[in-house]
Design an enzyme around this catalytic site. Sequence first.
Site, short mmCIF file in Angstrom:
data_model
loop_
_atom_site.label_atom_id
_atom_site.label_comp_id
_atom_site.label_asym_id
_atom_site.label_seq_id
_atom_site.Cartn_x
_atom_site.Cartn_y
_atom_site.Cartn_z
CB SER A 50 -0.90 0.00 1.23
OG SER A 50 -0.11 0.21 2.40
CG ASP A 83 -3.91 -2.90 -1.43
OD1 ASP A 83 -4.86 -3.10 -2.19
OD2 ASP A 83 -3.98 -3.01 -0.18
CG HIS A 181 -10.63 -1.96 3.21
ND1 HIS A 181 -11.27 -1.22 2.24
CD2 HIS A 181 -9.74 -2.74 2.54
CE1 HIS A 181 -10.79 -1.53 1.05
NE2 HIS A 181 -9.86 -2.46 1.20
N GLY A 225 -11.07 -6.24 1.30
CA GLY A 225 -11.73 -6.32 2.60
C GLY A 225 -12.21 -7.70 2.97
CB ILE A 268 -6.23 -11.82 3.33
CG1 ILE A 268 -7.46 -12.49 2.74
CG2 ILE A 268 -6.06 -12.13 4.82
CD1 ILE A 268 -7.37 -13.99 2.62
CB SER A 270 -7.67 -7.13 8.97
OG SER A 270 -7.85 -5.84 8.42
P1 13P Z 1 -8.87 -6.60 5.12
O1 13P Z 1 -8.79 -5.37 5.98
O2 13P Z 1 -10.20 -7.25 5.21
O3 13P Z 1 -7.76 -7.56 5.41
O4 13P Z 1 -8.71 -6.14 3.59
C1 13P Z 1 -7.44 -5.89 3.04
C2 13P Z 1 -7.52 -5.25 1.71
O5 13P Z 1 -8.54 -5.16 1.06
C3 13P Z 1 -6.29 -4.69 1.18
O6 13P Z 1 -6.50 -3.99 0.00
O1 G3H Z 2 -6.82 -1.91 2.31
C1 G3H Z 2 -5.82 -1.52 2.84
C2 G3H Z 2 -4.78 -2.46 3.34
O2 G3H Z 2 -5.24 -3.19 4.45
C3 G3H Z 2 -3.51 -1.72 3.61
O3 G3H Z 2 -3.61 -0.98 4.75
O4 G3H Z 2 -3.05 1.38 4.22
O5 G3H Z 2 -2.74 0.44 6.52
O6 G3H Z 2 -1.21 -0.23 4.68
P1 G3H Z 2 -2.59 0.24 5.05
ZN ZN Z 3 -8.38 -3.03 -0.14
#
Ligand code: 13P
Ligand code: G3H
Ligand code: ZN
Length: 323
Positions: A50, A83, A181, A225, A268, A270
């Site tokens: 990200s 991402d 998310h 998410g 995935i 979280s």
């Molecule tokens: P989660 O927060 O459900 O793990 O989703 C992650 C995600 O969509 C990253 O782009």
């Molecule tokens: O959807 C977002 C991802 O979980 C990445 O999260 O922006 O905290 O790195 P972050």
């Molecule tokens: Zn996402």
Amino acid sequence: MALVTTKEMFEKAYDGGYAIGAFNVNNMEIVQGITEAAGELKSPVILQVSKGARAYANHKYLVKMVEAAVEENPEIPIALHLDHGDSFELCKSCIDGGFTSVMIDASSKSFEDNIALTKQVVEYAHAHGVVVEAELGTLAGVEDEVCVESGNESYTRPEEVEEFVSRTGCDSLAIAIGTSHGAYKFTAAQCTRNEQGILVPPPLRFDVLHGVIERLPGFPIVLHGSSSVPQEFVAMVNQYGGNMPDAIGIPEDQLREAAKLAVCKINIDSDIRLAMTGNIRKYFAEHPDHFDPRQYLKPARQAVKDMVAHKIVNVLGSDGKAL
Ligand code: 13P
Ligand code: G3H
Ligand code: ZN
């Protein structure tokens, strides 16, 4: 095998009725945990970065760590993906800097503005051999600096997807069907309670997914998410000094069903954070005198590996698909 794009991965996943896991990477332990699991299970995998991860760990460190993982796991295809890219400049920087796939997430913009920005990224990416994921519809939850309150999300409108894909030329499409998310995907008011008093989230909107598939046959769909927020790890966090009341995720059986359909990429993050945090908290509680980061990061890395292995076998169905 060098880093690959997601093109062939998605073609095989679509035809084979499984999905590829896209796991967010922020440090060495996460990269190692994910790729060791994928390597041992002979599963293709997507490592995604990200904007926040780049700001934390630095683009170069992340790319070098991913390159090391590719060398260590020569038998499996690995893609490196941006991402939630939020601008042309960020996508360009990742394309120029060794990524094989980028997401341009202009889903908060108007339909026309989303098309215009996505098209601009697609033109640059394709000219450099990189594939592009775009998004239509908005998820609830927090992603980088964007926070959408639960209840203000909007499902993807199937009647828009054909025009969006044909006008942008994107390679895959993230859609909103009720995933969200973070670790708090639903409020208690959105859930029902089963006989044991446990919160049950509203089911994913498979009607929306089917509407998209009808209009885009053969086209790879992405679910963001998609953490399931396993209650054993929420309990572990809470047992060892944390405070995560009512954390709740997407039931894994629904994701498995989606993976059998056109969903080729499941994001995935979280669940990995939760598994690491639970195990680090437990380690500190059990070893209050330890202070060597290698000691507490070792079980955290193992927890990442176990979590990813579980997802590959039980949710994605991608084990053995690198053979
Ligand atoms: P989660 O927060 O459900 O793990 O989703 C992650 C995600 O969509 C990253 O782009
Ligand atoms: O959807 C977002 C991802 O979980 C990445 O999260 O922006 O905290 O790195 P972050
Ligand atoms: Zn996402």
